[in-house]
Design a protein around this motif. Sequence first.
Motif, PDB file in Angstrom:
ATOM      1  N   SER A 187     -60.496  -3.589  -8.418  1.00 60.79           N
ATOM      2  CA  SER A 187     -61.448  -4.449  -9.128  1.00 60.79           C
ATOM      3  C   SER A 187     -60.885  -5.830  -9.413  1.00 60.79           C
ATOM      4  CB  SER A 187     -61.861  -3.784 -10.449  1.00 60.79           C
ATOM      5  OG  SER A 187     -62.520  -2.567 -10.212  1.00 60.79           O
ATOM      6  N   GLU A 188     -59.621  -5.886  -9.850  1.00 59.39           N
ATOM      7  CA  GLU A 188     -59.055  -7.165 -10.285  1.00 59.39           C
ATOM      8  C   GLU A 188     -58.411  -7.947  -9.153  1.00 59.39           C
ATOM      9  OE1 GLU A 188     -55.914  -8.876 -13.641  1.00 59.39           O
ATOM     10  OE2 GLU A 188     -56.660  -6.829 -13.767  1.00 59.39           O
ATOM     11  N   PHE A 189     -57.834  -7.235  -8.183  1.00 62.05           N
ATOM     12  CA  PHE A 189     -57.074  -7.926  -7.142  1.00 62.05           C
ATOM     13  C   PHE A 189     -57.681  -7.781  -5.748  1.00 62.05           C
ATOM     14  CE2 PHE A 189     -54.169  -6.860 -10.583  1.00 62.05           C
ATOM     15  CZ  PHE A 189     -53.608  -8.103 -10.859  1.00 62.05           C
ATOM     16  N   GLY A 190     -58.764  -6.994  -5.636  1.00 67.48           N
ATOM     17  CA  GLY A 190     -59.470  -6.881  -4.365  1.00 67.48           C
ATOM     18  C   GLY A 190     -58.723  -6.134  -3.291  1.00 67.48           C
ATOM     19  N   MET A 191     -57.790  -5.269  -3.703  1.00 64.67           N
ATOM     20  CA  MET A 191     -57.027  -4.495  -2.724  1.00 64.67           C
ATOM     21  C   MET A 191     -57.296  -3.009  -2.924  1.00 64.67           C
ATOM     22  SD  MET A 191     -53.350  -6.425  -2.397  1.00 64.67           S
ATOM     23  CE  MET A 191     -52.850  -6.121  -4.075  1.00 64.67           C
ATOM     24  N   GLU A 192     -57.449  -2.301  -1.813  1.00 59.20           N
ATOM     25  CA  GLU A 192     -57.787  -0.886  -1.870  1.00 59.20           C
ATOM     26  C   GLU A 192     -56.593  -0.027  -1.470  1.00 59.20           C
ATOM     27  OE1 GLU A 192     -61.235   2.192  -0.252  1.00 59.20           O
ATOM     28  OE2 GLU A 192     -61.410   0.027   0.094  1.00 59.20           O
ATOM     29  N   ALA A 193     -56.331   0.985  -2.312  1.00 60.75           N
ATOM     30  CA  ALA A 193     -55.223   1.898  -2.045  1.00 60.75           C
ATOM     31  C   ALA A 193     -55.427   2.606  -0.714  1.00 60.75           C
ATOM     32  CB  ALA A 193     -55.110   2.924  -3.166  1.00 60.75           C
ATOM     33  N   GLY A 194     -54.379   2.713   0.079  1.00 64.23           N
ATOM     34  CA  GLY A 194     -54.457   3.379   1.370  1.00 64.23           C
ATOM     35  C   GLY A 194     -55.010   2.522   2.481  1.00 64.23           C
ATOM     36  N   VAL A 195     -55.532   1.340   2.112  1.00 61.25           N
ATOM     37  CA  VAL A 195     -56.058   0.396   3.106  1.00 61.25           C
ATOM     38  C   VAL A 195     -55.196  -0.861   3.141  1.00 61.25           C
ATOM     39  CG1 VAL A 195     -58.018  -1.054   3.785  1.00 61.25           C
ATOM     40  CG2 VAL A 195     -58.413   1.265   2.875  1.00 61.25           C
ATOM     41  N   ASP A 196     -55.029  -1.464   1.961  1.00 61.02           N
ATOM     42  CA  ASP A 196     -54.254  -2.703   1.871  1.00 61.02           C
ATOM     43  C   ASP A 196     -52.784  -2.465   1.558  1.00 61.02           C
ATOM     44  OD1 ASP A 196     -56.432  -4.730   2.181  1.00 61.02           O
ATOM     45  OD2 ASP A 196     -57.210  -3.657   0.435  1.00 61.02           O
ATOM     46  N   PHE A 197     -52.456  -1.276   1.108  1.00 65.09           N
ATOM     47  CA  PHE A 197     -51.058  -0.908   0.873  1.00 65.09           C
ATOM     48  C   PHE A 197     -50.922   0.603   1.012  1.00 65.09           C
ATOM     49  CE2 PHE A 197     -53.292  -1.393  -3.164  1.00 65.09           C
ATOM     50  CZ  PHE A 197     -53.061  -0.186  -3.809  1.00 65.09           C
ATOM     51  N   ASP A 198     -49.732   1.047   1.408  1.00 63.39           N
ATOM     52  CA  ASP A 198     -49.477   2.480   1.582  1.00 63.39           C
ATOM     53  C   ASP A 198     -49.323   3.160   0.230  1.00 63.39           C
ATOM     54  OD1 ASP A 198     -49.537   2.255   4.329  1.00 63.39           O
ATOM     55  OD2 ASP A 198     -47.377   1.882   4.486  1.00 63.39           O
ATOM     56  N   THR A 199     -49.668   4.464   0.194  1.00 67.33           N
ATOM     57  CA  THR A 199     -49.676   5.176  -1.087  1.00 67.33           C
ATOM     58  C   THR A 199     -49.019   6.558  -0.981  1.00 67.33           C
ATOM     59  OG1 THR A 199     -51.878   6.045  -0.588  1.00 67.33           O
ATOM     60  CG2 THR A 199     -51.766   4.002  -1.865  1.00 67.33           C
ATOM     61  N   PRO A 200     -47.701   6.637  -0.919  1.00 64.74           N
ATOM     62  CA  PRO A 200     -47.052   7.951  -0.975  1.00 64.74           C
ATOM     63  C   PRO A 200     -47.237   8.567  -2.362  1.00 64.74           C
ATOM     64  CG  PRO A 200     -45.415   6.214  -1.179  1.00 64.74           C
ATOM     65  CD  PRO A 200     -46.724   5.530  -0.855  1.00 64.74           C
ATOM     66  N   PHE A 201     -47.226   9.898  -2.426  1.00 65.27           N
ATOM     67  CA  PHE A 201     -47.345  10.602  -3.704  1.00 65.27           C
ATOM     68  C   PHE A 201     -46.008  11.260  -4.038  1.00 65.27           C
ATOM     69  CE2 PHE A 201     -51.758  10.028  -2.710  1.00 65.27           C
ATOM     70  CZ  PHE A 201     -52.373   9.904  -3.955  1.00 65.27           C
ATOM     71  N   ALA A 202     -45.497  10.946  -5.236  1.00 71.57           N
ATOM     72  CA  ALA A 202     -44.176  11.438  -5.638  1.00 71.57           C
ATOM     73  C   ALA A 202     -44.233  12.748  -6.406  1.00 71.57           C
ATOM     74  CB  ALA A 202     -43.469  10.384  -6.493  1.00 71.57           C
ATOM     75  N   GLY A 203     -45.387  13.088  -6.971  1.00 72.93           N
ATOM     76  CA  GLY A 203     -45.532  14.348  -7.691  1.00 72.93           C
ATOM     77  C   GLY A 203     -45.459  14.212  -9.191  1.00 72.93           C
ATOM     78  N   THR A 204     -44.469  13.472  -9.704  1.00 74.48           N
ATOM     79  CA  THR A 204     -44.320  13.259 -11.153  1.00 74.48           C
ATOM     80  C   THR A 204     -43.932  11.806 -11.402  1.00 74.48           C
ATOM     81  OG1 THR A 204     -41.938  13.747 -11.279  1.00 74.48           O
ATOM     82  CG2 THR A 204     -43.465  15.630 -11.412  1.00 74.48           C
ATOM     83  N   HIS A 205     -44.097  11.374 -12.658  1.00 76.66           N
ATOM     84  CA  HIS A 205     -43.703  10.012 -13.016  1.00 76.66           C
ATOM     85  C   HIS A 205     -42.195   9.826 -12.863  1.00 76.66           C
ATOM     86  CE1 HIS A 205     -47.580   8.576 -14.519  1.00 76.66           C
ATOM     87  NE2 HIS A 205     -47.762   9.809 -14.971  1.00 76.66           N
ATOM     88  N   GLU A 206     -41.432  10.856 -13.231  1.00 76.17           N
ATOM     89  CA  GLU A 206     -39.974  10.763 -13.082  1.00 76.17           C
ATOM     90  C   GLU A 206     -39.588  10.543 -11.618  1.00 76.17           C
ATOM     91  OE1 GLU A 206     -41.562  13.018 -14.813  1.00 76.17           O
ATOM     92  OE2 GLU A 206     -40.582  13.421 -16.739  1.00 76.17           O
ATOM     93  N   ASN A 207     -40.227  11.282 -10.727  1.00 72.59           N
ATOM     94  CA  ASN A 207     -39.944  11.115  -9.301  1.00 72.59           C
ATOM     95  C   ASN A 207     -40.286   9.706  -8.824  1.00 72.59           C
ATOM     96  OD1 ASN A 207     -39.122  13.768  -9.149  1.00 72.59           O
ATOM     97  ND2 ASN A 207     -41.003  14.511  -8.211  1.00 72.59           N
ATOM     98  N   SER A 208     -41.407   9.178  -9.303  1.00 69.22           N
ATOM     99  CA  SER A 208     -41.807   7.825  -8.920  1.00 69.22           C
ATOM    100  C   SER A 208     -40.792   6.800  -9.405  1.00 69.22           C
ATOM    101  CB  SER A 208     -43.187   7.497  -9.495  1.00 69.22           C
ATOM    102  OG  SER A 208     -44.212   8.234  -8.855  1.00 69.22           O
ATOM    103  N   ILE A 209     -40.383   6.942 -10.664  1.00 70.33           N
ATOM    104  CA  ILE A 209     -39.443   5.986 -11.263  1.00 70.33           C
ATOM    105  C   ILE A 209     -38.102   6.028 -10.536  1.00 70.33           C
ATOM    106  CG2 ILE A 209     -38.129   5.465 -13.355  1.00 70.33           C
ATOM    107  CD1 ILE A 209     -40.678   6.618 -14.877  1.00 70.33           C
ATOM    108  N   LEU A 210     -37.561   7.229 -10.366  1.00 71.26           N
ATOM    109  CA  LEU A 210     -36.277   7.358  -9.671  1.00 71.26           C
ATOM    110  C   LEU A 210     -36.391   6.938  -8.214  1.00 71.26           C
ATOM    111  CD1 LEU A 210     -35.026  10.745 -11.193  1.00 71.26           C
ATOM    112  CD2 LEU A 210     -34.196   8.441 -11.723  1.00 71.26           C
ATOM    113  N   GLY A 211     -37.553   7.200  -7.608  1.00 65.55           N
ATOM    114  CA  GLY A 211     -37.766   6.797  -6.224  1.00 65.55           C
ATOM    115  C   GLY A 211     -37.697   5.291  -6.051  1.00 65.55           C
TER     116      GLY A 211
END
Length: 320
Positions: A187-211
């Motif tokens: 809505s704010e930046f006009g970019m769509e997840a999976g289209v304008d940028f890649d979206t891997p899933f880490a499973g948990t917030h801790e995994n995302s942060i450490l990743g």
Amino acid sequence: MEMITIPRQLLATTIVGLLSTAALQASADLSSRYSDIDGDMIADIPTDENQWTDPDTLVFAYTPVEDPAVYAEVWSDFLDHLGEVTGKEVQFFPVQSNAAQQEALRAGRVHVAGFNTGGVPMAVNCGGFRPFAMMAGDDGSFGYEMEVITYPGSGITTVEDLAGRELAFTSQTSNSGFRAPSAIIKSEFGMEAGVDFDTPFAGTHENSILGVIHKDYEAAAIANSVITRMKARGVINENDYEVIYTSATFPTTPYGTTHNLHPELQEKVQEAFFSYDWEGSPLQAEFSNNGESQFIPINYAERWEIIRTIAEANGVTYDC
């Protein structure tokens, strides 16, 4: 580095305005297995006593984290208190994913739980979850912000820099780890997840942060309450990452029971939450880093309206 911060008091106007193209009044969508005679958007306790469950052992499940053993210790003193108030044995049930926790709820393997913010509507509509409390500060303030983080030197200093790059999410039921950033960035930046940028899933917030810190991911959308606790435990440091976006404030993990738990037992569970003494407890040691020091009552229909609206903006439906 430019950091965009939306003040907490602008929650209603900013997020709802941001999602103006979405339906702004999300409604209850309970499974046909449940009734909602009183109109509070959560499943009623069955009127048929034969449908009530009164287990010898209460099973408690906290929202999935990277190391469940750490939180088994964090919750141990509270669970002892829960056992004393209810007269039941209490067991901590470590879950490895949001999906596993939702399934355990629906299968009746969990009786008391704390769900991630974005997963609450699914738990309510499909699992009969009855949330009644969440953590707050001494003054009753509560909540967390979604942040987009990256590692120093990534070349990503604004949200726009994510174009053609990578933004890790946690899971599709997560508010701050998927739904809110997807809706806000579109809505704010006009970019769509999976289209304008890649979206891997880490499973948990801790995994995302450490990743991100280990440069497995270029950037990630996370709940800043999690990152605060990780810093307090010495798992990460302030200079390990950079924040390029901070959202308005969202409600945090709610705690509740299954709808068919014996009514008197549900009352005892609530009594245990609201009578617990935080002073000197493991809960205080862990969650005071977020400014949390007590459990307060909540109204799901009111508090989760913005979360349901974000879910609607992402096309979420509840086919239980």
